[in-house]
Design a protein around this motif. Structure first.
Motif, short mmCIF file in Angstrom:
data_model
loop_
_atom_site.label_atom_id
_atom_site.label_comp_id
_atom_site.label_asym_id
_atom_site.label_seq_id
_atom_site.Cartn_x
_atom_site.Cartn_y
_atom_site.Cartn_z
N ASN A 193 -5.83 -20.60 -17.34
CA ASN A 193 -4.58 -21.28 -17.01
C ASN A 193 -3.99 -20.82 -15.68
OD1 ASN A 193 -3.66 -18.74 -17.66
ND2 ASN A 193 -2.45 -19.40 -19.43
N GLY A 194 -4.67 -19.89 -14.99
CA GLY A 194 -4.21 -19.43 -13.68
C GLY A 194 -3.41 -18.15 -13.69
N LEU A 195 -3.07 -17.64 -14.86
CA LEU A 195 -2.31 -16.39 -14.94
C LEU A 195 -3.25 -15.19 -14.81
CD1 LEU A 195 0.24 -17.13 -17.80
CD2 LEU A 195 0.73 -16.90 -15.36
N ARG A 196 -2.77 -14.16 -14.13
CA ARG A 196 -3.57 -12.94 -13.95
C ARG A 196 -2.68 -11.70 -14.00
NH1 ARG A 196 -5.36 -9.44 -9.83
NH2 ARG A 196 -7.46 -8.62 -10.24
N PRO A 197 -2.55 -11.03 -15.14
CA PRO A 197 -1.88 -9.72 -15.17
C PRO A 197 -2.78 -8.69 -14.50
CG PRO A 197 -2.76 -10.25 -17.33
CD PRO A 197 -2.99 -11.46 -16.47
N PHE A 198 -2.19 -7.73 -13.80
CA PHE A 198 -3.02 -6.78 -13.05
C PHE A 198 -2.31 -5.43 -12.90
CE2 PHE A 198 -0.34 -8.82 -9.91
CZ PHE A 198 0.05 -7.77 -9.09
N GLY A 199 -3.10 -4.44 -12.54
CA GLY A 199 -2.60 -3.13 -12.18
C GLY A 199 -3.19 -2.71 -10.85
N VAL A 200 -2.48 -1.85 -10.13
CA VAL A 200 -2.91 -1.42 -8.79
C VAL A 200 -2.96 0.10 -8.75
CG1 VAL A 200 -2.26 -1.32 -6.35
CG2 VAL A 200 -1.97 -3.45 -7.62
N LEU A 201 -4.03 0.64 -8.17
CA LEU A 201 -4.16 2.09 -8.00
C LEU A 201 -4.94 2.37 -6.73
CD1 LEU A 201 -3.54 4.86 -9.29
CD2 LEU A 201 -5.80 4.74 -10.36
N GLY A 202 -4.38 3.24 -5.88
CA GLY A 202 -5.05 3.57 -4.63
C GLY A 202 -4.31 4.64 -3.86
N LEU A 203 -4.58 4.71 -2.56
CA LEU A 203 -3.97 5.69 -1.67
C LEU A 203 -3.16 4.98 -0.60
CD1 LEU A 203 -6.96 8.17 -1.16
CD2 LEU A 203 -5.01 8.45 -2.70
N SER A 204 -2.18 5.69 -0.06
CA SER A 204 -1.35 5.13 1.01
C SER A 204 -1.08 6.18 2.08
CB SER A 204 -0.01 4.61 0.44
OG SER A 204 0.67 5.65 -0.24
N MET A 205 -0.93 5.72 3.30
CA MET A 205 -0.52 6.56 4.42
C MET A 205 0.93 6.20 4.73
SD MET A 205 -3.91 6.53 6.84
CE MET A 205 -3.96 4.74 6.93
N ALA B 247 4.30 2.08 5.11
CA ALA B 247 3.11 2.54 4.39
C ALA B 247 1.96 1.57 4.60
CB ALA B 247 3.41 2.70 2.90
N LEU B 248 0.78 2.13 4.75
CA LEU B 248 -0.45 1.35 4.77
C LEU B 248 -1.29 1.82 3.60
CD1 LEU B 248 -2.17 -0.78 6.27
CD2 LEU B 248 -3.25 1.12 7.50
N SER B 249 -1.57 0.93 2.66
CA SER B 249 -2.25 1.33 1.42
C SER B 249 -3.59 0.63 1.27
CB SER B 249 -1.37 1.02 0.21
OG SER B 249 -1.19 -0.38 0.06
N PHE B 250 -4.49 1.31 0.55
CA PHE B 250 -5.80 0.77 0.19
C PHE B 250 -5.96 0.99 -1.30
CE2 PHE B 250 -5.81 2.50 4.44
CZ PHE B 250 -6.31 1.46 5.21
N ALA B 251 -6.14 -0.07 -2.05
CA ALA B 251 -6.10 0.06 -3.50
C ALA B 251 -7.05 -0.91 -4.18
CB ALA B 251 -4.68 -0.17 -4.02
N ALA B 252 -7.39 -0.55 -5.42
CA ALA B 252 -8.10 -1.47 -6.30
C ALA B 252 -7.07 -2.23 -7.12
CB ALA B 252 -9.03 -0.69 -7.22
#
Length: 210
Positions: free
Chosen positions: A117-129, A104-109
């Motif tokens: 303190n360097g911590l970063r919780p995150f979520g990912v949403l985008g499209l994939s081929m 898969a090749l994906s492009f996401a935000a």
């Protein structure tokens, strides 16, 4: 391999596009490894078949951190092998009927928040081929457009502010068609069935920020 080359080209374009931007945290590249799972919610493989995933998920990551909350990210993902197994009528042993080697090749935000303190919780949403790379033709197509989603936690040690470690879950959800010719009373006819699949992974990755 063609997805890896495309990811490299996109990474170069990303650097060129944002090299003069102000107030951003920078471009990053990384690599990761994790588990592989193939979920079939429509019972395409039916009760007589089982899916056995072999190998690990491998990822190549390239992105650009715009600010504390948002990054744009491209990923190449190799999900290893998904072997569809049945039971031999001769010795009742499991045999591999056919297999997938999905890429898969994906492009996401990538949206989250970087704390001091360097911590970063995150979520990912985008499209994939998605390229199934079937060992034999079963689905009507080999390539599909999917939805990439996920969430995780990233940590950038203050003493090593160029390196970051990520633990995340990400998945590619997609619909695939199977076309089957069935015998009819007057002539054969074609039936098209639509199934949904989810390729997912829990992975650990390390990135370097420029």
């Amino acid at each position: 391999m063609k997805y890896i080359k495309l990811l490299a080209v996109l990474s170069t374009l990303c650097v060129a596009s944002f090299s003069h931007a102000k107030g951003v945290q920078g471009f990053y590249i990384g690599a990761g490894v994790g588990s592989t799972s193939l979920d079939d919610k429509d019972d395409f493989f039916e009760d007589s078949y089982q899916v056995e995933e072999s190998g690990n998920t491998y990822k190549l990551i390239a992105g650009y951190q715009l600010n504390r909350t948002l990054a744009l990210e491209a990923q190449y993902t190799n999900y290893g092998d998904a072997n569809i197994q049945g039971t031999s009528v001769l010795n009742h042993q499991k045999i591999t009927v056919h297999s997938w080697t999905p890429e898969a090749l994906s492009f996401a935000a990538n949206a989250g928040y970087t704390f001091n303190n360097g911590l970063r919780p995150f979520g990912v949403l985008g499209l994939s081929m998605i390229d199934l790379n079937e060992s034999k033709k079963v689905m009507s197509e080999d390539k599909y457009l999917g939805l990439r989603y996920g969430f995780g936690l990233e940590y950038m040690p203050p003493a090593l502010n160029a390196l970051s470690v990520r633990l995340a879950y990400e998945a590619d959800f997609f619909f695939a068609e199977e076309k089957e010719i069935r015998p009819g009373f007057y002539s054969d006819y074609m039936v098209t069935e639509l199934y949904d699949f989810t390729l997912d992974s829990v992975y650990l990755s390390v990135s370097y920020r420029f």
